[in-house]
Design an enzyme around this catalytic site. Structure first.
Site, PDB file in Angstrom:
ATOM      1  N   HIS B 132       0.836  -1.201   0.000  1.00  0.00           N
ATOM      2  CA  HIS B 132       0.000   0.000   0.000  1.00  0.00           C
ATOM      3  C   HIS B 132       0.878   1.261   0.000  1.00  0.00           C
ATOM      4  O   HIS B 132       0.715   2.137  -0.856  1.00  0.00           O
ATOM      5  CB  HIS B 132      -0.920  -0.024   1.230  1.00  0.00           C
ATOM      6  CG  HIS B 132      -1.833   1.151   1.328  1.00  0.00           C
ATOM      7  ND1 HIS B 132      -3.144   1.106   0.904  1.00  0.00           N
ATOM      8  CD2 HIS B 132      -1.639   2.410   1.792  1.00  0.00           C
ATOM      9  CE1 HIS B 132      -3.717   2.280   1.111  1.00  0.00           C
ATOM     10  NE2 HIS B 132      -2.814   3.090   1.661  1.00  0.00           N
ATOM     11  N   GLU B 133       1.808   1.338   0.926  1.00  0.00           N
ATOM     12  CA  GLU B 133       2.649   2.547   1.017  1.00  0.00           C
ATOM     13  C   GLU B 133       3.550   2.683  -0.211  1.00  0.00           C
ATOM     14  O   GLU B 133       3.770   3.787  -0.704  1.00  0.00           O
ATOM     15  CB  GLU B 133       3.494   2.529   2.293  1.00  0.00           C
ATOM     16  CG  GLU B 133       2.685   2.562   3.605  1.00  0.00           C
ATOM     17  CD  GLU B 133       1.723   3.738   3.715  1.00  0.00           C
ATOM     18  OE1 GLU B 133       1.949   4.775   3.062  1.00  0.00           O
ATOM     19  OE2 GLU B 133       0.707   3.612   4.439  1.00  0.00           O
ATOM     20  N   HIS B 136       1.697   4.247  -2.944  1.00  0.00           N
ATOM     21  CA  HIS B 136       1.669   5.713  -2.848  1.00  0.00           C
ATOM     22  C   HIS B 136       2.936   6.326  -3.454  1.00  0.00           C
ATOM     23  O   HIS B 136       2.878   7.332  -4.154  1.00  0.00           O
ATOM     24  CB  HIS B 136       1.545   6.148  -1.391  1.00  0.00           C
ATOM     25  CG  HIS B 136       0.149   6.044  -0.841  1.00  0.00           C
ATOM     26  ND1 HIS B 136      -0.962   6.426  -1.560  1.00  0.00           N
ATOM     27  CD2 HIS B 136      -0.329   5.634   0.382  1.00  0.00           C
ATOM     28  CE1 HIS B 136      -2.051   6.240  -0.821  1.00  0.00           C
ATOM     29  NE2 HIS B 136      -1.700   5.753   0.359  1.00  0.00           N
ATOM     30  N   HIS B 142      -5.761   6.453  -2.904  1.00  0.00           N
ATOM     31  CA  HIS B 142      -6.651   5.432  -2.341  1.00  0.00           C
ATOM     32  C   HIS B 142      -7.701   5.005  -3.360  1.00  0.00           C
ATOM     33  O   HIS B 142      -8.209   5.810  -4.131  1.00  0.00           O
ATOM     34  CB  HIS B 142      -7.313   5.954  -1.067  1.00  0.00           C
ATOM     35  CG  HIS B 142      -6.334   6.037   0.053  1.00  0.00           C
ATOM     36  ND1 HIS B 142      -6.450   6.946   1.074  1.00  0.00           N
ATOM     37  CD2 HIS B 142      -5.194   5.338   0.301  1.00  0.00           C
ATOM     38  CE1 HIS B 142      -5.435   6.798   1.904  1.00  0.00           C
ATOM     39  NE2 HIS B 142      -4.647   5.837   1.457  1.00  0.00           N
ATOM     40  N   CYS B 143      -8.004   3.722  -3.308  1.00  0.00           N
ATOM     41  CA  CYS B 143      -8.892   3.124  -4.295  1.00  0.00           C
ATOM     42  C   CYS B 143     -10.251   2.847  -3.655  1.00  0.00           C
ATOM     43  O   CYS B 143     -10.319   2.360  -2.529  1.00  0.00           O
ATOM     44  CB  CYS B 143      -8.262   1.822  -4.791  1.00  0.00           C
ATOM     45  SG  CYS B 143      -9.284   0.968  -5.991  1.00  0.00           S
ATOM     46  N   CYS B 167      -5.976  -3.860  -7.569  1.00  0.00           N
ATOM     47  CA  CYS B 167      -7.092  -4.127  -8.471  1.00  0.00           C
ATOM     48  C   CYS B 167      -6.679  -3.771  -9.901  1.00  0.00           C
ATOM     49  O   CYS B 167      -5.630  -3.162 -10.111  1.00  0.00           O
ATOM     50  CB  CYS B 167      -8.330  -3.317  -8.064  1.00  0.00           C
ATOM     51  SG  CYS B 167      -8.229  -1.574  -8.493  1.00  0.00           S
ATOM     52  N   CYS B 170      -5.830  -0.006 -10.467  1.00  0.00           N
ATOM     53  CA  CYS B 170      -4.589   0.420  -9.815  1.00  0.00           C
ATOM     54  C   CYS B 170      -3.379  -0.213 -10.497  1.00  0.00           C
ATOM     55  O   CYS B 170      -2.332   0.413 -10.643  1.00  0.00           O
ATOM     56  CB  CYS B 170      -4.619   0.056  -8.335  1.00  0.00           C
ATOM     57  SG  CYS B 170      -5.767   1.093  -7.394  1.00  0.00           S
TER      58      CYS B 170
HETATM   59 ZN   LIG Z   1      -2.817   5.035   2.043  1.00  0.00          ZN
HETATM   60 ZN   LIG Z   2      -7.438  -0.302  -6.616  1.00  0.00          ZN
END
Ligand SMILES: [Zn+2]
Ligand SMILES: [Zn+2]
Lengths: 458, 195
Positions: B132-133, B136, B142-143, B167, B170
């Site tokens: 996640h990070e 970024h 954010h999704c 996903c 993304c």
């Molecule tokens: Zn985040």
């Molecule tokens: Zn996503």
């Protein structure tokens, strides 16, 4: 949808400000920051943000509450979130009373702030969708730049489509500012002459001789200053349409000339002997009742019947009030663009005011009012205050009802007497207020036997 | 000049033995050669005695200072419970479209919630937070897809619920942005670098 919204974070503490901004950016928002109330206001003046995070405690000049109130003055419907530390929750409650949408106590749970932001953005998205829908609707009600959903106007639109390609003369009747020229253009543009010229002439604007040469042209040397042959509007409009506005104002001589053009489709230039043939559709307009002018002998009846083949009567704006919101928003859209000022809508109260007002100058007066409000307004939404100038005239009228038992002469006598009383007998001032010549005023004073000296003594 | 390498480092002492797994996952997810960086010391003055937490901003800044010039990204891992002034905690922080990110293991541990320690669960959560990070740093925001790794998690239940993959949407953005990074494209300077 998210990145279309911008958020402003206002805090004097850099770490606080920038870390919140960074967190919101990760969430997909465009975020700007300001380190003081003053900077925040400068930014808010330049554009509107979807959400303002404002720290309650900021040193130097403006605190959070003041900043919030100033932002609200710029953007009446701004969503402002006040940030506070534990110790100042009381002040936060004051902030809510002053119109903060929410306050959050820091540090706050990520879920809480995420939900809060999402909720506000959801509402903003909905409002934006409504605005788009409204725009679509208003386009639906538009016919060649004329905007209306009034049944009488819709009938006119239908009539225009029906008669657009005929050559019959059209007489348009309507008060000043009702958009007579727009109707004329709509007829021209929806017919088979659309790619030919549309020439407009205001008959009221010119003296008789000038108007004559304007309409029919002149030969070289036909009068002083005519050093060249000049084509008139009828020749210029050949194949197309000529629009004669304020036709009720033309002289008996010109009435006769015009009648000849309508009958023969030909005319002579001023000072000329050669007959000029033209194929021109004539659309005439008048704000005075031509039939009455005929009865009073001021207008030729044969010309009247020639002109009056198809008549269109445009109702005054006060009889099509349902169009006021459509028109107001249409003008806001167009004029804010022309004036390069970002104004997107008007408030409920402003709309209420526009709906109450009588609009003696009709659509043009509404357009002028919107323009004036856009020029002076300080936010993206026009408010009631931006239309203060209308309010005054509404109030002026409230104290006065139109008498229904007086003759026009008697009414005129009373108006002149009252005006002279107010100007303490000053003729120049009274003539200016009444918008008539001083000589006319003298003549009326004499006619009605108004005694000026008595007025001055008072 | 670009070596196209991602660095992975611990910041301060790590109790968990998970760096090797993270290293492997980094290579797999982002397709860059990943290399272990020597452990980095905790930043001074990061501790807030009132909150009994550590400033995420200070950790991120420390990472920036130790980031080798040839690194395309650097991910740092800490045991410390991190916060930013506005929020009660953060699982991690990253420079959006920048170079560095930090992930905290503190609130990923079962012990934090009063349960017995669970090494496998911690590893799984750490892998998700890491992806996640890192997402970024590659410019992903954010999704809205709740199961996507890039969806915002504000509690541990959601971290466990969401998948460990990007996903489709993304992934497409990620593919494009990693290509730009590989080509040595310019990167946005995030605010931490100005501090
Ligand atoms: Zn985040
Ligand atoms: Zn996503």
């Amino acid at each position: 949808m998210k990145s279309a919204w911008e958020i402003l974070v206002v805090d004097d503490e850099e770490i606080m400000r920038e870390s919140l901004a960074a967190w919101l950016r990760e969430d997909g928002y465009e975020v700007e920051t300001a380190c003081s109330g003053r900077e925040a206001l400068d930014k808010a003046r330049a554009k509107e943000y979807a959400i303002y995070f404002v720290d309650l405690k900021m040193p130097g000049g403006m605190d959070g509450i003041e900043t919030m109130m100033e932002i609200r003055r710029l953007h009446a419907e701004a969503s402002i979130i006040i940030i506070t530390a534990f110790a100042t929750v009381d002040t936060a409650i004051t902030a809510m009373k002053e119109g903060a949408q929410e306050y959050i106590v820091k540090p706050c749970n990520p879920a809480e702030i995420s939900m809060l932001v999402n909720r506000i953005i959801k509402v903003k998205n909905l409002q934006r969708e409504n605005a788009i829908l409204r725009k679509k609707l208003s386009r639906q009600y538009s016919f060649h730049d004329i905007i209306s959903k009034n049944p009488k106007m819709l009938e006119i639109f239908d009539l225009i489509k029906e008669i657009a390609s005929l050559r019959s003369t059209v007489l348009i009747h309507g008060g000043s500012g009702t958009g007579k020229e727009l109707i004329a253009r709509a007829i021209h543009n929806s017919g088979n002459r659309a790619d030919k010229p549309f020439i407009g002439v205001s008959c009221a604007a010119l003296a008789e001789t000038l108007l004559e040469s304007e309409l029919f042209g002149h030969e070289k040397g036909s009068f002083t200053g005519a050093d060249q042959r000049k084509k008139g509007k009828f020749e210029l409009a050949d194949g197309g349409t000529i629009f004669l506005d304020e036709i009720g104002d033309i002289s008996p001589k010109l009435q006769l000339d015009l009648l000849r053009v309508l009958q023969e489709r030909s005319f002579y230039r001023v000072g000329g002997s050669e007959e000029v043939q033209v194929d021109v559709r004539v659309i005439a307009a008048s704000h005075v009742d031509l039939r009455q002018a005929v009865q009073e002998g001021k207008f030729r009846d044969d010309l009247y019947y020639r002109l009056n083949v198809i008549t269109i009567y445009i109702p005054p704006l006060s009889e099509r009030r349902e169009d006021i919101p459509l028109l107001a928003r249409h003008f806001i859209e167009r004029l804010s663009h022309e004036l390069a000022k970002e104004v997107v809508d008007l408030s409920e109260n402003a709309l209420k005011l526009l709906l109450e007002y009588d609009w003696p100058g009709n659509v043009r007066e509404l357009e002028n009012a919107i323009e004036r409000a856009i020029v002076t307004c300080r936010s993206k939404i026009l408010t009631e205050e931006d239309f203060n100038f209308l309010q005054r005239s509404i109030e002026d009228k409230k104290g006065w009802t139109v008498p229904t038992h007086l003759s026009l002469d008697e009414l005129e006598r009373q108006v002149i007497t009252a005006t002279l009383q107010r100007t303490q007998g000053n003729i120049k001032e009274a003539a200016a207020v009444l918008d008539i010549d001083r000589s006319t005023l003298y003549e009326r004073i004499k006619r009605y036997g108004i005694q000026r000296e008595r007025l001055v003594e008072k | 000049m670009s070596v196209n390498r991602i660095y992975l480092a611990s910041m301060g002492h790590l109790d968990a033995d998970i760096l090797e797994d993270l290293e492997e996952a980094l290579t797999m997810h982002f397709g860059f050669e990943t290399r272990r960086h020597p452990p980095i010391a905790e930043p001074e003055h990061a501790y807030d005695p009132q909150r009994r937490q550590f400033s995420a901003v200070a950790f991120l800044q420390q990472a920036v200072e130790h980031c080798p010039p040839e690194a395309v990204k650097m991910l740092t891992i800490t045991e410390r419970d991190l916060f930013i002034p506005m929020l009660s905690f953060v699982y991690g922080q990253a420079q959006l479209g920048g170079k560095v990110a930090v992930v905290s293991l503190a609130q990923l541990r079962q012990e934090f919630y009063g349960f017995p320690s669970d090494g496998d669960l911690l590893r799984e959560r750490a892998l998700k937070e890491m992806s996640h990070e890192m997402g970024h740093t590659f410019g992903l925001i954010h999704c809205p897809e709740r199961l996507c790794i890039m969806s915002l998690s504000t509690n541990i239940r959601h971290i466990d619920l969401k998948g460990s993959e990007f996903c489709g949407g993304c992934r497409a953005v990620l593919r494009e942005n990693t290509a730009v990074t590989r080509a040595g494209g310019s990167e946005v300077l995030a605010w931490e670098e100005r501090l």
